[in-house]
Design a protein around this motif. Structure first.
Motif, PDB file in Angstrom:
ATOM      1  N   ASP A  69     -37.788  26.449  51.364  1.00  0.00           N
ATOM      2  CA  ASP A  69     -39.203  26.745  51.127  1.00  0.00           C
ATOM      3  C   ASP A  69     -40.034  25.633  51.763  1.00  0.00           C
ATOM      4  O   ASP A  69     -40.414  24.660  51.107  1.00  0.00           O
ATOM      5  N   SER A  70     -40.303  25.771  53.060  1.00  0.00           N
ATOM      6  CA  SER A  70     -40.986  24.700  53.795  1.00  0.00           C
ATOM      7  C   SER A  70     -42.418  24.513  53.332  1.00  0.00           C
ATOM      8  O   SER A  70     -42.977  23.421  53.465  1.00  0.00           O
ATOM      9  N   ALA A  71     -43.049  25.577  52.800  1.00  0.00           N
ATOM     10  CA  ALA A  71     -44.432  25.482  52.326  1.00  0.00           C
ATOM     11  C   ALA A  71     -44.516  24.849  50.937  1.00  0.00           C
ATOM     12  O   ALA A  71     -45.589  24.406  50.514  1.00  0.00           O
ATOM     13  N   GLY A  72     -43.401  24.826  50.215  1.00  0.00           N
ATOM     14  CA  GLY A  72     -43.372  24.210  48.894  1.00  0.00           C
ATOM     15  C   GLY A  72     -44.171  24.942  47.846  1.00  0.00           C
ATOM     16  O   GLY A  72     -44.686  24.318  46.901  1.00  0.00           O
ATOM     17  N   ASN A  73     -44.281  26.279  47.968  1.00  0.00           N
ATOM     18  CA  ASN A  73     -45.100  27.024  47.012  1.00  0.00           C
ATOM     19  C   ASN A  73     -44.277  27.829  46.010  1.00  0.00           C
ATOM     20  O   ASN A  73     -44.823  28.586  45.232  1.00  0.00           O
ATOM     21  N   GLY A  74     -42.954  27.659  46.060  1.00  0.00           N
ATOM     22  CA  GLY A  74     -42.109  28.338  45.094  1.00  0.00           C
ATOM     23  C   GLY A  74     -41.625  29.717  45.488  1.00  0.00           C
ATOM     24  O   GLY A  74     -40.836  30.323  44.766  1.00  0.00           O
ATOM     25  N   VAL A  75     -42.101  30.235  46.616  1.00  0.00           N
ATOM     26  CA  VAL A  75     -41.640  31.536  47.097  1.00  0.00           C
ATOM     27  C   VAL A  75     -40.591  31.282  48.176  1.00  0.00           C
ATOM     28  O   VAL A  75     -40.883  30.625  49.183  1.00  0.00           O
ATOM     29  N   ASN A  76     -39.377  31.827  47.986  1.00  0.00           N
ATOM     30  CA  ASN A  76     -38.283  31.494  48.895  1.00  0.00           C
ATOM     31  C   ASN A  76     -37.355  32.694  49.073  1.00  0.00           C
ATOM     32  O   ASN A  76     -37.450  33.689  48.343  1.00  0.00           O
ATOM     33  N   TRP A  77     -36.487  32.583  50.038  1.00  0.00           N
ATOM     34  CA  TRP A  77     -35.433  33.580  50.216  1.00  0.00           C
ATOM     35  C   TRP A  77     -34.544  33.592  48.969  1.00  0.00           C
ATOM     36  O   TRP A  77     -34.268  32.538  48.382  1.00  0.00           O
ATOM     37  N   ARG A  78     -34.105  34.793  48.575  1.00  0.00           N
ATOM     38  CA  ARG A  78     -33.198  34.901  47.439  1.00  0.00           C
ATOM     39  C   ARG A  78     -32.193  36.008  47.698  1.00  0.00           C
ATOM     40  O   ARG A  78     -32.408  36.907  48.504  1.00  0.00           O
ATOM     41  N   TRP A  79     -31.093  35.938  46.979  1.00  0.00           N
ATOM     42  CA  TRP A  79     -30.045  36.959  47.077  1.00  0.00           C
ATOM     43  C   TRP A  79     -30.331  38.076  46.079  1.00  0.00           C
ATOM     44  O   TRP A  79     -30.827  37.824  44.975  1.00  0.00           O
ATOM     45  N   THR A  80     -30.045  39.320  46.455  1.00  0.00           N
ATOM     46  CA  THR A  80     -30.318  40.448  45.565  1.00  0.00           C
ATOM     47  C   THR A  80     -29.357  41.595  45.834  1.00  0.00           C
ATOM     48  O   THR A  80     -28.798  41.707  46.937  1.00  0.00           O
ATOM     49  N   THR A  81     -29.181  42.431  44.848  1.00  0.00           N
ATOM     50  CA  THR A  81     -28.512  43.725  45.032  1.00  0.00           C
ATOM     51  C   THR A  81     -29.453  44.872  44.698  1.00  0.00           C
ATOM     52  O   THR A  81     -29.100  46.039  44.877  1.00  0.00           O
ATOM     53  N   THR A  82     -30.644  44.538  44.199  1.00  0.00           N
ATOM     54  CA  THR A  82     -31.558  45.574  43.705  1.00  0.00           C
ATOM     55  C   THR A  82     -32.829  45.724  44.526  1.00  0.00           C
ATOM     56  O   THR A  82     -33.519  46.737  44.423  1.00  0.00           O
ATOM     57  N   GLY A  83     -33.201  44.720  45.326  1.00  0.00           N
ATOM     58  CA  GLY A  83     -34.378  44.866  46.166  1.00  0.00           C
ATOM     59  C   GLY A  83     -35.584  44.111  45.660  1.00  0.00           C
ATOM     60  O   GLY A  83     -35.469  43.043  45.051  1.00  0.00           O
TER      61      GLY A  83
END
Length: 584
Positions: A69-83
C-alpha cells in the motif's frame, strides 16, 4: 459521491456522426462490460506451450509475492474467493468467473470501491518474487483479469534488476470508458521478451492508482516461451450464409495465425466440404510470429445445393506439435433457413454457432449496440446483450436474425429468454418480423413493447403467422425504460406451434384502415368470437373489444393520445398483430 466529465469522441455509423457531452456518476448502474461483435471476429490462439512459471494464488498470497500500500491509506490488494466487498451489487462482475480460470481456489483483488469514498489517493502494488528467465529467448506473460473502470490507471510492469527499475508493458484501463468493464474473464497475453528474455532476476508488478474507483481482479499469472512452429487456424471467413443461395464456385478463405516464435511458410492447408475429398494447397507466403494471413483457396467449393453445408479446414506444418489449434469447422447455410418440425431455428450465441447472417442497427447512433457478452448468460458461456446507451441518449437498437423461410399455412412459436442487468437498467422490449433486415423492414408486431425489469431469465413464447409465405427476418428492439437501459437475450428457438403446427387461415385476410388515423379504425376480415386488443407504446393494454356478427368492426380511438399503438386480433386458431399511428 463523485462525478467526472468526459467528452465522447465522434462516432461514425453509416455515414452519420454524433457528438455527446455527458456527466458520469460514480455510483450509476450501467451495463457496459466488454463484449464481442455480433458477427464473427478472428481471435488468435494464446498460450501454446507449458509455462516455466505459474501462480494461481491457491490458498492466499504466496510467500514470494508482496502487496504494498504505497499510498498508506489502508486500501490494498487482498486475497479472495468471493469477490468484491459488496457482492451482489454488480451482477456478473461481482467475482472473477470460474470458467477458464482457477478462481475457485482464490485470486487477488484490489477493491477500490470498498473504501466507500475518497481516501485522498490510492497507489498499491502486487509484486511477484524473482523469476529466472535466463534460459529463454522469447518470454510471454499471460494472466486472467477482470477490471471495472472509472478513473483508475491499472498497469502491469516488468523489472529485470530486482525491482530497482520498471518498464510498463500493459495498461488495462486504456480504451475503457467510465463504468465499462473488461470481459469476465479477460485472458491477457503479452510479449515481454524485450524486458525478460535472457534475464535472471525478473519481477512482475500489478499497480492500481486511483481514488474510490471500482476493482481489479488478477489470477493465473504465467510466463512461457512459445514453441518455434505453430500454425493456428483461427477462422473460416468465407463463404458465409446467403439468403439468396450460394454458388457452385464459392471461394473458401481461412485465417492462419503464427502462434510460434519463428517465421513459417511452405506448409499445407486443406479444407473438406461435407465430409468429401480434402482439397490441399501450399501456403507460399511467409507469416511472421504474431501475424495472421488470410488465405484464399484456388480450388472453389460447390455450395449450390440449398440447405446446410459443413466445411472443415486444417493446417499441416512440420514441427508443429500443438494440434489442438490446427483445425476448425463451420456450418454454412445456402438460402434461407426453413423451419419445420424436423428442423427448428435455434440460436444460443455460443462461439460454435454461426452468426454471419445476423445484423444490428444502431438507431440512435451512439456506438453502444447489441453485442455478445460472457457475463450473465442463461446457458452456455455467451448471450446477446444490448448494453447501456451513451449518457444523454435514448436507446433505439435492433438485433436481427438471419433469413428464415416461413409458410403461411403454419403457425409458429418464437421462444426466447430475457432479463435486465439491475433494477436501474430496465428496458422496453419489442419483437417484430418483416421481409427486410432493417427497422424500416419490420412490418408485423410479434410482441408489443413491454417493460423488462426481471433480474432472472424469463421465458416468453410468441405465437405468430405470416402472409404470404416467403423469406423473413425477426427483429428484437430495445428502447429506454430507465436512463441506463440494458437487456440480455438468450436461447432463441423458432418452431411450428405445439400440436400439428397446421393452422386455418382465419386471419390471413385481416386488414386495418385507415393507417394513420385521427380517430376511428376499421378492422376487416374478422370472424365471430374474435377479440381485439389495443396496446400503447409502453405495452399497456388500453382497450379490449369482443366481436360478434359481420366481418367488420369499428374501433374508436378518439379518447386516446396521438402516438403509436399495437392492435392484436385474437381468434380461436390464429393471432394477427398490427402497428398503427394515431395522428391529429
Amino acid at each position: 459521491m463523485k462525478n467526472s466529465t468526459r467528452f465522447l469522441a465522434v462516432i461514425l455509423m453509416v455515414c452519420c456522426s454524433s457528438f455527446a457531452f455527458a456527466t458520469q456518476n460514480r455510483n450509476a448502474h450501467v451495463d457496459n462490460s466488454a463484449g464481442k461483435p455480433i458477427n464473427k471476429v478472428t481471435v488468435p490462439a494464446k498460450m501454446n506451450s507449458t509455462p516455466f512459471y505459474s501462480e494461481d494464488f491457491s490458498g492466499g498470497l504466496p510467500g514470494s509475492w508482496t502487496a504494498v500500500d504505497s499510498a498508506g491509506n489502508g486500501v490494498n490488494w487482498r486475497w479472495t474467493t468471493t469477490g468484491i466487498f459488496n457482492y451482489g451489487t454488480q451482477p456478473g462482475l461481482d467475482s472473477l468467473s470460474h470458467s477458464g480460470t482457477t478462481a475457485s481456489n482464490g485470486y487477488m483483488i484490489y477493491d477500490s470501491d470498498s473504501s466507500g469514498g475518497s481516501v485522498g489517493g490510492e497507489n498499491a502494488d502486487l509484486i511477484s518474487g524473482s523469476i529466472d528467465c535466463s534460459a529463454y529467448s522469447v518470454v510471454r506473460l499471460s494472466f486472467n483479469q477482470l477490471l471495472k473502470h472509472f478513473n483508475e490507471i491499472a498497469t502491469v510492469h516488468v523489472s529485470n534488476d530486482g525491482g530497482t527499475t520498471w518498464s510498463m508493458v500493459y495498461n488495462a484501463s486504456a480504451g475503457l470508458t467510465p463504468h465499462q468493464a473488461t470481459s469476465n474473464p479477460d485472458a491477457i497475453d503479452i510479449d515481454i521478451s524485450a524486458e525478460a528474455a535472457g534475464q535472471m532476476d525478473v519481477m512482475i508488478r500489478f499497480n492500481f492508482t486511483g481514488d474510490y474507483d471500482f476493482f481489479w481482479m488478477i489470477d493465473d499469472v504465467m510466463l512461457y516461451e512459445p514453441t518455434s512452429n505453430d500454425a493456428a487456424l483461427v477462422d473460416i471467413t468465407s463463404p458465409q450464409n446467403s439468403c439468396t443461395g450460394l454458388s457452385a464456385t464459392e471461394i473458401v478463405t481461412v485465417q492462419i495465425f503464427n502462434n510460434g516464435s519463428a517465421d513459417i511458410s511452405g506448409f499445407d492447408v486443406s479444407y473438406v466440404l461435407n465430409g468429401g475429398t480434402p482439397v490441399t494447397e501450399t501456403v507460399s507466403a511467409t507469416i511472421n510470429p504474431g501475424n495472421t494471413l488470410s488465405y484464399d483457396f484456388f480450388i472453389t467449393a460447390d455450395l449450390s445445393v440449398p440447405g446446410p453445408h459443413t466445411i472443415l479446414a486444417y493446417t499441416s506444418l512440420g514441427g508443429d506439435t500443438l494440434n489442438n489449434n490446427d483445425s476448425l469447422s463451420i456450418s454454412v447455410y445456402s438460402g434461407p433457413y426453413t423451419v419445420s418440425s424436423a428442423s427448428n431455428f435455434t440460436m444460443g450465441f455460443e462461439d460454435n454457432e454461426d452468426l454471419s447472417g445476423w445484423a444490428i442497427e444502431d438507431g440512435n447512433f451512439d456506438g453502444n449496440m447489441w453485442n455478445l457478452s460472457t457475463t450473465l448468460p442463461r446457458t452456455g458461456a455467451v448471450c446477446a446483450r444490448m448494453n447501456t446507451p451513451a449518457a444523454g441518449t435514448v436507446a433505439d437498437d435492433w438485433l436481427f436474425t438471419s433469413c428464415i423461410e416461413l409458410s403461411d399455412t403454419v403457425s409458429y412459436d418464437l421462444e426466447y429468454y430475457y432479463r435486465t442487468f439491475s433494477t436501474s437498467t430496465r428496458a422496453m422490449f419489442e419483437i417484430m418480423i418483416g421481409s427486410a433486415q432493417s427497422a424500416a423492414g419490420m412490418t408485423q408486431v410479434l410482441e408489443p413493447s413491454f417493460m423488462v425489469s426481471n433480474l432472472n431469465y424469463v421465458q416468453r413464447v410468441s405465437n405468430f403467422t405470416v402472409s404470404p409465405s416467403g423469406t423473413y427476418f425477426i427483429g428484437f428492439h430495445v428502447t429506454n425504460a430507465d436512463s441506463a437501459t440494458s437487456l440480455r437475450l438468450d436461447d432463441i428457438r423458432i418452431s411450428p406451434a405445439s400440436g400439428t403446427g397446421i393452422m386455418k387461415n382465419t386471419h390471413s385476410g385481416i386488414s386495418i384502415y385507415p393507417n394513420p388515423t385521427s380517430n376511428n379504425l376499421q378492422v376487416q376480415g374478422l370472424s365471430n368470437g374474435d377479440k381485439i386488443e389495443i396496446y400503447n407504446s409502453f405495452g399497456q393494454l388500453i382497450h379490449t373489444q369482443h366481436h360478434a356478427g359481420s366481418e367488420k368492426a369499428n374501433v374508436n380511438l378518439s379518447s386516446h393520445a396521438t402516438g403509436t399503438y399495437i392492435i392484436r386480433v385474437i381468434g380461436n386458431e390464429a393471432t394477427s398483430t398490427h402497428k398503427i399511428n394515431l395522428i391529429r
